[in-house]
Design an enzyme around this catalytic site. Sequence first.
Site, mmCIF file in Angstrom:
data_model
loop_
_atom_site.group_PDB
_atom_site.id
_atom_site.type_symbol
_atom_site.label_atom_id
_atom_site.label_comp_id
_atom_site.label_asym_id
_atom_site.label_seq_id
_atom_site.Cartn_x
_atom_site.Cartn_y
_atom_site.Cartn_z
ATOM 1 N N HIS A 1 1.763 21.814 25.815
ATOM 2 C CA HIS A 1 3.096 21.380 26.260
ATOM 3 C C HIS A 1 3.114 21.018 27.736
ATOM 4 O O HIS A 1 4.088 21.263 28.436
ATOM 5 C CB HIS A 1 4.142 22.461 25.936
ATOM 6 C CG HIS A 1 4.314 22.660 24.464
ATOM 7 N ND1 HIS A 1 4.629 23.859 23.887
ATOM 8 C CD2 HIS A 1 4.182 21.793 23.430
ATOM 9 C CE1 HIS A 1 4.683 23.725 22.570
ATOM 10 N NE2 HIS A 1 4.415 22.477 22.262
ATOM 11 N N ASP B 1 1.857 11.665 24.872
ATOM 12 C CA ASP B 1 2.701 12.000 23.720
ATOM 13 C C ASP B 1 4.124 11.675 24.147
ATOM 14 O O ASP B 1 4.755 12.438 24.886
ATOM 15 C CB ASP B 1 2.529 13.483 23.374
ATOM 16 C CG ASP B 1 3.305 13.889 22.117
ATOM 17 O OD1 ASP B 1 4.224 13.148 21.720
ATOM 18 O OD2 ASP B 1 3.001 14.960 21.561
ATOM 19 N N HIS C 1 -2.236 23.425 16.458
ATOM 20 C CA HIS C 1 -0.843 23.116 16.101
ATOM 21 C C HIS C 1 -0.790 22.484 14.713
ATOM 22 O O HIS C 1 -1.830 22.186 14.118
ATOM 23 C CB HIS C 1 -0.191 22.207 17.162
ATOM 24 C CG HIS C 1 -0.914 20.909 17.390
ATOM 25 N ND1 HIS C 1 -0.806 19.845 16.531
ATOM 26 C CD2 HIS C 1 -1.752 20.510 18.385
ATOM 27 C CE1 HIS C 1 -1.534 18.837 16.996
ATOM 28 N NE2 HIS C 1 -2.129 19.214 18.113
ATOM 29 N N TYR D 1 -9.032 19.888 20.933
ATOM 30 C CA TYR D 1 -8.883 20.223 22.353
ATOM 31 C C TYR D 1 -10.059 21.087 22.781
ATOM 32 O O TYR D 1 -10.268 22.173 22.226
ATOM 33 C CB TYR D 1 -7.549 20.961 22.572
ATOM 34 C CG TYR D 1 -6.392 20.198 21.938
ATOM 35 C CD1 TYR D 1 -5.742 19.177 22.625
ATOM 36 C CD2 TYR D 1 -6.012 20.457 20.612
ATOM 37 C CE1 TYR D 1 -4.723 18.448 22.027
ATOM 38 C CE2 TYR D 1 -5.004 19.730 20.000
ATOM 39 C CZ TYR D 1 -4.369 18.723 20.716
ATOM 40 O OH TYR D 1 -3.371 17.997 20.107
ATOM 41 N N GLU E 1 -1.104 10.379 17.060
ATOM 42 C CA GLU E 1 0.105 10.688 16.284
ATOM 43 C C GLU E 1 0.833 9.415 15.879
ATOM 44 O O GLU E 1 1.140 8.566 16.720
ATOM 45 C CB GLU E 1 1.040 11.567 17.132
ATOM 46 C CG GLU E 1 2.354 11.909 16.448
ATOM 47 C CD GLU E 1 3.174 12.942 17.212
ATOM 48 O OE1 GLU E 1 2.977 13.085 18.435
ATOM 49 O OE2 GLU E 1 4.026 13.590 16.568
#
Length: 429
Positions: A246, A263, A355, A388, A399
């Site tokens: 994040h 993102d 995630h 990652y 994505e």
Amino acid sequence: MRYHSIDPQLFINNRKRFAEKLPSGALAIFNSNDIMPTNGDGTMSFRQNNDIFYLSGADQEETVLLLSPDSFHEKYREVLFVIETNDHIARWEGEKLTKERATELTGIKTVYWLSELESVLQTVMSEAKEVFLNDNEHYRRANEVETRDARFRRWIGEKYPLHTYRRAAPIMHELRAIKSPIEIELLRKAAEIDVEGFKRVMKFVKPGVMEYEIEAEFLHHFIRNRSRGFAYTPIIASGGNACVLHYIENNQACKDGDLLLMDVGADYANYNSDITRTIPVNGKFTSRQKEVYNAVLRVMKESLDMLRPGNQLHEYHREVGKLMTSELLGLGLLDKTDVKNENPDWPAYKKYFMHGTSHYIGLDVHDVGSWTVKMEAGNAFTCEPGIYIPEENIGIRIEDDVVITEDGLINLTEGAPKEVDEIEDWMNS
Ligand code: GLY
Ligand code: MN
Ligand code: MN
């Protein structure tokens, strides 16, 4: 509003579908969001509550929607209450909905000023067998601040204590999970704005550019195209920053030889896009970066194939985990012993891909919808695998946003370059 007017048939149909889910004699009441304060006399910009928007299209604060489909009084079957506008408000705050404009936008014939709510309620409450009220029941909600819906629940509960109150949220989640053709067009529009933003930025990125300069490029493009702005705080993460899931500081310089994970989503008419691309800062992947990137891309392609009617989200995530495990073995990041000894509740692949792969997308970026039912036509999802590796300064996520149909997927975001060659060609052309 900044966006083009939406065909009110969307909201007319949504109310019809909602009414079909109500038991006979029920009344339902929805409130808009509050305008959130900052400090002093400052406020954030208004963001409508997604449920009242979905059922009415009214995109204004202090609005109440009342639905009582079986009311004896035809004019009370659908009622919208809006704040009374006048010359003073028009001069200081700008245009607010008139009753006529509210009817045009929503398809609701009965529009009253908000001051009339109590007296109309007196009539419809006397008829109502059950009263459906709304709450944010998102499975990841953070309800610290009391909403207008919550205040209203308290108020009506005190005034009419012997009525039976029920939850509107399960009905809303079920309806909103299936996107209608007009909604798919709105999602497509948000996606198109975002895709063009990515294409612009891919030509802008070069060694030395600051992450926030890239953020500014996106925002410039979004707002020029009738978007309110970002769908969520954008992640513009170069090098090792991409391994902080994040990361939103966006304050570092992009270095030659590093990857850059972006993102970034656009809002259009309260609908959202959610795209991630990972590109080489200098326009050329190293062989290791390419190797890891293509592993993520293969997982993505196979995952997209599994987003189809009849599949189930939990099972889908388990299958994606297996694909990822096999890629991580191929990359030498896991070995067979890691996999053999893995904890089923936190499988070995989670060390590098921690995630989820997909979430519903729509009026919420992480949209409402059940995780236990089977996928069906009209569901819109993201697909966003990633790997990652902090020790290698590599964080890669890709994505896309897709809609499931009976005839296969519509990929709303495929226009943003995604293959290694496509990215390199686009950045260097
Ligand atoms: N940008 C939030 C997400 O990808 O879910
Ligand atoms: Mn995202
Ligand atoms: Mn996402």
